[in-house]
Scaffold this motif. Sequence first.
Motif, short mmCIF file in Angstrom:
data_model
loop_
_atom_site.label_atom_id
_atom_site.label_comp_id
_atom_site.label_asym_id
_atom_site.label_seq_id
_atom_site.Cartn_x
_atom_site.Cartn_y
_atom_site.Cartn_z
N GLN A 160 0.93 -1.30 0.07
CA GLN A 160 -0.17 0.00 -0.18
C GLN A 160 0.95 1.30 0.07
O GLN A 160 0.54 2.41 -0.37
N VAL A 161 2.13 1.13 0.69
CA VAL A 161 2.98 2.19 0.71
C VAL A 161 3.67 2.42 -0.61
O VAL A 161 3.78 3.59 -1.23
N LEU A 162 3.81 1.41 -1.29
CA LEU A 162 4.67 1.31 -2.71
C LEU A 162 3.55 1.80 -4.10
O LEU A 162 4.12 2.08 -4.82
N LYS A 163 2.29 1.80 -3.54
CA LYS A 163 1.58 2.04 -4.39
C LYS A 163 1.50 3.45 -5.20
O LYS A 163 1.55 3.36 -6.63
N THR A 164 1.94 4.57 -4.55
CA THR A 164 2.26 5.68 -5.08
C THR A 164 3.59 5.70 -6.03
O THR A 164 3.76 6.71 -6.92
#
Length: 313
Positions: A160-164
């Motif tokens: 979820q953090v890497l999504k950006t």
Amino acid sequence: MASEWQCFFDESKKPEHYERTVTYMKEFVDKCMRQDRPIVLVSSGGTTVPLESRTVRFIDNFSVGTRGATSTEYLLQQGYAVIFLHRRGSLEPFKRHFTHTNLLDLLVTDGGTVHVKDEDSDRVRHLLERYVAVTEAGTLLSVAFTSLNEYLYLLMGAAQVLKTYRHQAMFYLAAAVSDFYIPANEMPEHKIQSDGVPLQISLQLVPKMLQPLVTEWSPDAYVVSFKLETDQDLLIPKARKALKRYSHQLVVANILETRKKYVVMVTQESEQIVKMDDEELSRGQEIEAKIVEEVVKRHRMFIEQRQAETVGF
Ligand code: PMT
């Protein structure tokens, strides 16, 4: 209605310090984004499946984390920042070179200063230089798990953090993840007593987390999953089935006994064998160097394609 994976998380206990760990991962990702450095999440080692909530006994698997720890070193060499999501106590990058060595056997002293023995000096210096470079650049973040639910929670948090970071992010899922578990509400709290009675346990299926990973958590990332089999006849069909089901980019397929010298890289369109000959193995070369070289090449092409699509659009 909640999906299977959501139910799994609703029923499972979060790892200790989960929010704090996700914050560290976010700070790490933000820093790498400012440096425009590609990031890979490497998962490594095996997950445990506890049989009791105050755990005395658990089910484990064979993985010692060689694939993940070794690949991490090569990915760092290729300029990636790495979130190394690994089983606590399994092999780690750099440290792994001393697993079978007693550190004291490498050292000599003249009564004052302590030195590395001449015969080991080049090897240790070379490793130390690489380790110091990574430490100073701050490009390696180690995150540890033990149990299946710790692993899955942390994978979700990282994704979820890497999504950006969209297509600049890669997942390299080399961990050996259990497909079966005991849900928390079916688990005894205390140590299971033997009382002369054989134990029967019933395990539930773990939802495949590749599905939410590629559709919700990090849908624009480059995703490499690993497929382990012991039956050669099942290997490629199972890899193809995974690609069809999850539509991710690449499956690295391997057989338990030959995994250090032979893998097949399977995509929707192609199959590529990567192997080591006896001479390469006797010189101490590692198949992960070849796997990583190929994976990085493919991830770079993926980024270029996505960027071209964005510009064209
Ligand atoms: O650690 P080593 O000793 O070096 O061994 C390396 C290795 C053999 C473990 C590694 O090369 C490997 O094959 N890892 C994947 C083994 C595995 O768990 O395969 P699987 O068929 O159970 O899972 C396939 C994929 O689904 C995996 O990428 C896994 O991350 C994913 N998965 C698994 C379970 C689950 N509940 N959700 C998932 O998404």
